[in-house]
Design a protein around this motif. Structure first.
Motif, PDB file in Angstrom:
ATOM      1  N   ALA A   7       0.833  -1.208   0.000  1.00  0.00           N
ATOM      2  CA  ALA A   7       0.000   0.000   0.000  1.00  0.00           C
ATOM      3  C   ALA A   7       0.861   1.249   0.000  1.00  0.00           C
ATOM      4  N   GLU A   8       1.957   1.218   0.808  1.00  0.00           N
ATOM      5  CA  GLU A   8       2.854   2.367   0.847  1.00  0.00           C
ATOM      6  C   GLU A   8       3.552   2.566  -0.499  1.00  0.00           C
ATOM      7  N   MET A   9       3.898   1.472  -1.187  1.00  0.00           N
ATOM      8  CA  MET A   9       4.580   1.575  -2.465  1.00  0.00           C
ATOM      9  C   MET A   9       3.678   2.176  -3.544  1.00  0.00           C
ATOM     10  N   ARG A  10       2.393   1.857  -3.490  1.00  0.00           N
ATOM     11  CA  ARG A  10       1.487   2.415  -4.489  1.00  0.00           C
ATOM     12  C   ARG A  10       1.395   3.934  -4.358  1.00  0.00           C
ATOM     13  N   SER A  61       4.645   5.414  -5.572  1.00  0.00           N
ATOM     14  CA  SER A  61       4.759   5.294  -7.025  1.00  0.00           C
ATOM     15  C   SER A  61       4.022   6.427  -7.733  1.00  0.00           C
ATOM     16  N   GLN A  62       2.850   6.756  -7.241  1.00  0.00           N
ATOM     17  CA  GLN A  62       2.103   7.855  -7.843  1.00  0.00           C
ATOM     18  C   GLN A  62       2.854   9.169  -7.726  1.00  0.00           C
ATOM     19  N   ILE A  63       3.445   9.422  -6.534  1.00  0.00           N
ATOM     20  CA  ILE A  63       4.216  10.655  -6.344  1.00  0.00           C
ATOM     21  C   ILE A  63       5.436  10.679  -7.266  1.00  0.00           C
ATOM     22  N   LEU A  64       6.100   9.518  -7.381  1.00  0.00           N
ATOM     23  CA  LEU A  64       7.310   9.438  -8.209  1.00  0.00           C
ATOM     24  C   LEU A  64       6.986   9.643  -9.687  1.00  0.00           C
ATOM     25  N   SER A  99       7.548  12.856 -14.597  1.00  0.00           N
ATOM     26  CA  SER A  99       6.928  13.570 -15.717  1.00  0.00           C
ATOM     27  C   SER A  99       7.399  15.015 -15.777  1.00  0.00           C
ATOM     28  N   ASP A 100       7.453  15.675 -14.582  1.00  0.00           N
ATOM     29  CA  ASP A 100       7.914  17.066 -14.552  1.00  0.00           C
ATOM     30  C   ASP A 100       9.373  17.166 -14.984  1.00  0.00           C
ATOM     31  N   ARG A 101      10.218  16.265 -14.476  1.00  0.00           N
ATOM     32  CA  ARG A 101      11.657  16.316 -14.832  1.00  0.00           C
ATOM     33  C   ARG A 101      11.870  15.992 -16.314  1.00  0.00           C
TER      34      ARG A 101
END
Length: 569
Positions: free
Chosen positions: A275-278, A281-284, A289-291
């Motif tokens: 759950a923490e990885m999901r 992953s969304q934040i990453l 995308s921005d970078r």
């Protein structure tokens, strides 16, 4: 699916592998041992056979030596002077020797025995005595080859050897023996048969023991495999391995149980972290995308800057080429002014003398001596005008050829010696201000088909590079240019004995804007232009070598078409 099928077809069970391994090791051990023993025994038997034959040869040679000695004594005692008389005496003793040889009928392996006698007068070998076993036909005399059989030789099913007969330390003849190896072959066959029976019996015993050993080790492995398959299929990590009587399998079972415990605990922790990885992953993904957008923008700016830089670099290279050509034009113009000025001076002087003669002629004061002096001076002035005009024409022609070659990239036939001389003539305004010496080594009449424009620019840049960087103002340097032909390639070597190149920039010498005279007239594009001309225009190779204080050496190798009428030296 195909990959899985191929992998499965190459695998084998541990039961089969263990059985095959034990059988293979034992079989190889038994076979190698028996083979080694058999080969060693056969080798000893063959050596014993050869020793026995050599003993027979020594006995026969001893008897033959006595026979030769008795025959010689008889000849001396009877004073037999004729050849027929001596031959009759030798024949009598030869019959005696043949009777002795019949005693070898008790040795079945001896098929043929020859005794050869050497005639002392001519040094030729003659057949003295012969023995053929019963049922064995005669064997041809080995008069020419008997000396070669002093080392035993095996042919087909026979062994052939010879023994020297020496009388008073002088070679008196040979004994030749031809013996059958049939007894040895029979012994070898019997030995091989016995060895095969022993190997078969041993392999049967090994087979029975291997099956017992296979069951001992594979049954515990099958239980462990069944446990692992259930865990993998049902995902039931509560199962555990049982204890085993074999220590290694027992240790393996304990390790497997420990691994199952850890997997069970790890699964619980994994469910908590998924759950923490999901969320992470969304934040990453958002950050990536921005970078990525920022990186695309930077890359586009960098590509635009690089294209502009390449454009400026090409413009600078073209400017360098035009500056070199402009400098050459200025030098040639200055050089041409000298002969033209001398021609103008001589023509003016001739015009003045002609006016004096014209005035004296009309005044009827012209003397023969004055006319003769005028004719002589006219010849000298005309010679001066002709030489200087011819010199100016030669300079302009050479410069024109160099300029045309530099502006033309087409391939044509060119005389290398003439091309080099034209380059040196076009650079004469720069060279005459110095005390440098230029040595040219080129085969006379060498005509090649290449791109003379590129070769002109290469030579001009190398010479100007030496004048600017290699020598000081008061130096008296040496520049060498040599041309050699190897096959269908031309090797042009350029060298000078100037100040050389520092080690720090030697590896970057062909890079653009690399120079040792920054701010002193060096642009750093001369050798870069040379490198591009060699590798691109001439499709060749270039190497640079230099030691600080010991000058430079540039070797250029490029393909050419050699004309058949060249006079190579």
């Amino acid at each position: 699916m195909k990959a899985v099928a191929n992998t499965s077809s190459k695998t084998t069970s541990i039961r089969t592998a263990l059985f095959i391994g034990v059988m293979t090791i034992c079989s190889l051990t038994i076979i190698v041992s028996m083979l080694t023993s058999t080969l060693q025994d056969i080798k000893q038997q063959r050596a014993a056979l050869i020793n026995e034959l050599q003993s027979y040869a020594n006995i026969i040679a001893f008897n033959a030596r006595a026979s030769f000695a008795d025959a010689n004594k008889t000849i001396l005692a009877t004073a037999a002077g004729y050849t027929d008389e001596r031959n009759n005496i030798y024949n009598d003793y030869a019959h005696i020797e043949e009777n002795r040889l019949r005693s070898f009928e008790a040795v079945p392996m001896l098929h043929n025995i020859h005794i050869y006698r050497m005639r002392q007068s001519t040094g030729e070998l003659v057949l003295y005595s012969i023995y053929n076993a019963r049922g064995i036909g005669p064997y041809p005399a080995q008069l020419e080859n008997v000396a070669a059989y002093t080392e035993p030789q095996q042919t087909d099913n026979y062994i052939e050897l010879s023994q020297e007969i020496r009388l008073n330390d002088q070679l008196a003849g040979y004994v030749f023996i031809r013996a059958s190896q049939q007894e040895l072959q029979n012994y070898i066959q019997n030995r091989v048969l016995v060895d095969v029976l022993i190997v078969v019996c041993a392999l049967i015993v090994v087979y029975v023991l291997s099956r017992k050993l296979e069951q001992r080790f594979t049954n515990p492995i099958h239980k462990l495999m069944h446990l692992v398959q259930r865990v993998a299929k049902d995902k039931d990590y509560h199962l555990r391995a049982e204890q085993n009587s074999i220590e290694e399998f027992n240790v393996f079972g304990k390790a497997l149980n420990t691994m199952l415990d850890k997997i069970e605990r790890q699964l619980i922790r994994q469910q908590q972290t998924e759950a923490e990885m999901r969320e992470l992953s969304q934040i990453l993904e958002q950050k990536v995308s921005d970078r990525t957008d920022a990186l695309k923008s930077s890359n586009q700016e960098l590509l635009n800057t690089l294209a502009t830089l390449h454009q400026y670099q090409n413009q600078i290279v073209e400017t360098e080429k035009m500056a070199s050509l402009g400098q050459m034009v200025a030098g040639v113009a200055h050089e041409v002014n000298t002969p033209i000025g001398l021609g103008v001076t001589a023509s003016t002087l001739l015009q003045d003398k002609l006016a004096e003669i014209d005035h004296a002629y009309h005044a009827k004061k012209l003397t023969s001596s004055q006319l003769e002096r005028f004719l002589n001076e006219s010849k000298e002035n005309l010679a001066i005008i002709y030489r200087n005009l011819e010199r100016a024409a030669s300079l302009i022609s050479s410069f024109k050829q160099v300029a045309v070659d530099q502006s033309n990239d087409s391939q044509r036939s060119v005389n290398m010696t003439q091309l080099i001389n034209e380059v040196l003539l076009s650079l004469r305004p720069n060279l005459k201000k110095t005390r440098h010496q230029i040595t040219v080594e080129c085969p006379t009449g060498l005509v090649i088909e290449s791109k003379p424009g590129a070769i002109n620019q290469i030579l001009i840049n190398l010479i100007m590079n030496s004048l600017i960087h290699a020598f000081d103002a008061n130096d008296q340097g040496e520049i060498g240019i040599s041309v050699k032909i190897s096959g269908n390639r031309c090797q042009l070597c350029y060298s000078d004995n100037g100040s050389g190149v520092p080690e720090a920039i030697k590896k970057r010498i062909f890079d653009p804007f690399v120079t040792t005279k920054r701010g002193e007239g060096g642009s750093g594009l001369g050798l870069h232009l040379v490198y591009n001309l060699v590798t691109q225009a001439l499709n060749g190779k270039i190497s640079f070598d230099s030691t600080l204080g010991a000058g430079v050496k540039v070797l250029i190798d490029f393909p050419v078409i050699i004309h058949s009428n060249n006079n190579k030296k």
